[in-house]
Design a protein around this motif. Structure first.
Motif, PDB file in Angstrom:
ATOM      1  N   ASN A 173       0.854  -1.187   0.000  1.00  0.00           N
ATOM      2  CA  ASN A 173       0.000   0.000   0.000  1.00  0.00           C
ATOM      3  C   ASN A 173       0.892   1.240   0.000  1.00  0.00           C
ATOM      4  OD1 ASN A 173      -1.754   2.129   0.505  1.00  0.00           O
ATOM      5  ND2 ASN A 173      -2.979   0.992   1.990  1.00  0.00           N
ATOM      6  N   PRO A 174       0.866   2.053  -1.061  1.00  0.00           N
ATOM      7  CA  PRO A 174       1.723   3.239  -1.121  1.00  0.00           C
ATOM      8  C   PRO A 174       1.563   4.175   0.077  1.00  0.00           C
ATOM      9  CG  PRO A 174       0.711   2.829  -3.261  1.00  0.00           C
ATOM     10  CD  PRO A 174       0.065   1.883  -2.291  1.00  0.00           C
ATOM     11  N   LYS A 175       0.408   4.151   0.736  1.00  0.00           N
ATOM     12  CA  LYS A 175       0.207   5.003   1.911  1.00  0.00           C
ATOM     13  C   LYS A 175       1.130   4.611   3.068  1.00  0.00           C
ATOM     14  CE  LYS A 175      -4.657   6.098   0.953  1.00  0.00           C
ATOM     15  NZ  LYS A 175      -6.060   6.005   1.456  1.00  0.00           N
ATOM     16  N   ASN A 176       1.631   3.377   3.035  1.00  0.00           N
ATOM     17  CA  ASN A 176       2.514   2.908   4.103  1.00  0.00           C
ATOM     18  C   ASN A 176       3.995   3.086   3.775  1.00  0.00           C
ATOM     19  OD1 ASN A 176       0.252   2.004   5.546  1.00  0.00           O
ATOM     20  ND2 ASN A 176       0.303  -0.004   4.559  1.00  0.00           N
ATOM     21  N   GLU A 177       4.289   3.628   2.618  1.00  0.00           N
ATOM     22  CA  GLU A 177       5.679   3.670   2.164  1.00  0.00           C
ATOM     23  C   GLU A 177       6.583   4.431   3.130  1.00  0.00           C
ATOM     24  OE1 GLU A 177       8.102   4.472  -2.021  1.00  0.00           O
ATOM     25  OE2 GLU A 177       6.027   5.154  -1.787  1.00  0.00           O
TER      26      GLU A 177
END
Length: 223
Positions: free
Chosen positions: A100-104
């Protein structure tokens, strides 16, 4: 080189296959019995275990690994595996998959991650790389040193077209690592010239990316 891969799904098995073809020793770890498909990657070692458990990682002899790859489809699991690999077993290189890119933003050295690979970001970067000329495209982020692997295709109007690599005053904290020219892959020397259409790959500090893009893309007006 010994590599442990947490997550024996399609991604983990694919990585294992590539590493085995290159002569490396690979251990695949997964807690789901249905994921243990020895016949798909018969050359690899397999371990049915929870990679978030110390006892499992002890059994895997993680301290013997040169690289650990956290490749599950769960970002929480990948972070825990990365942290344990780095802090408990001192694994030199930890690579983690970001689902999930939000967790990058979490995938950094604080969680033991040396390299974070975001599949959605990489796919979008490859699309941008295919259609963009003169724009800097970030392909990969390295946690240590806040550095990124970036690409730029040199446009016809670049002020540096025809300039030798050794004559360019590159920004600090940047390194030109490869020139891709047609089907050729060049290791840059000071005598190599930069030609329109060259794909240039740099490792660069994030703070220098804008300066690097301006240097390569803009034809500066003569006084």
């Amino acid at each position: 080189m010994r590599v442990a891969i947490a997550g024996a799904g399609a991604v983990g098995r694919s990585i294992a296959g590539e590493l085995l073809e290159n002569g490396h020793e690979v251990l695949l770890i997964d807690k789901a019995p249905t994921a243990i498909s020895v016949e798909r990657v018969p050359q690899a070692e397999w371990l049915l275990a929870d990679a978030c458990e110390i006892t499992s990682l002890d059994e895997a002899a993680l301290q013997r690994c040169n690289v650990v790859i956290a490749a599950t489809g769960d970002d929480k699991v990948n972070l825990v595996v990365s942290l344990l690999a780095k802090t408990e077993y001192g694994v030199p290189r930890v690579v983690a998959r970001v689902n999930n890119p939000k967790n990058e933003w979490l995938f950094n050295e604080s969680w033991g991650v040396d390299v974070a690979v975001s599949t959605p970001r990489l796919m979008s970067a490859l699309v941008e790389e295919a259609v963009s000329v003169g724009d800097l495209v970030r392909l990969l982020r390295f946690s240590h040193g806040d550095a990124n692997l970036v690409e730029l295709t040199l446009p016809e109007e670049s002020a540096l077209a025809g300039t030798q690599v050794g004559d360019v005053e590159w920004p600090e904290d940047t390194s030109l690592v490869t020139i891709i020219r047609g089907t050729r892959v060049l290791t840059p020397s000071k005598e190599d010239s930069l030609e329109p259409g060259d794909e240039l790959l740099f490792v660069a500090a994030q703070a220098r990316e804008e300066q690097l893009e301006e240097l390569l893309s803009v034809r500066r007006s003569e006084d």
